[in-house]
Design a protein around this motif. Sequence first.
Motif: not given
Length: 158
Positions: A39-50
Amino acid sequence: MRILVMGVSGCGKSRFGAALATATGLVFRDADDLHPEANIAKMARGEPLSDDDRWPWLEACGVALEPGGVLACSALRRAYRNRLRDFAPDLRVIHLAASEAEISGHLQARQGHFMPPALLASQYATLEPPGAEEGALALRAFRPVGQMVAEARNWLKL
């Protein structure tokens, strides 16, 4: 007592939640610390969580709430808060609110956090402020923390 401090990223949940916990003698937990690395990596890439990303995280948050304390957690949708109530039926909710412009300015100045300012619009798109039936306290963010804590303690009848 179990208290949720909720709101979009950058509204001051952690700062206020920690101060409220100190003032009430409760344990403070930050939901950011409960995110899995993915989750942290996803947000850090600028992708919102599903929602699929959020449900396991919300389960960990609920478990953290079971013994009581103050949890700083975005809990943007009613369904997310209801999931937390599965673990803490007596959950008291405090919503820290501010305009998107105010939050954006704060996020631009914040350093060292995995949540990029670019995701703020997705947070506001997801946000379902607590309705009257949730019995939540809405506090204006970015005011003196002592003043906010005093208002919360009064609302909590402490």
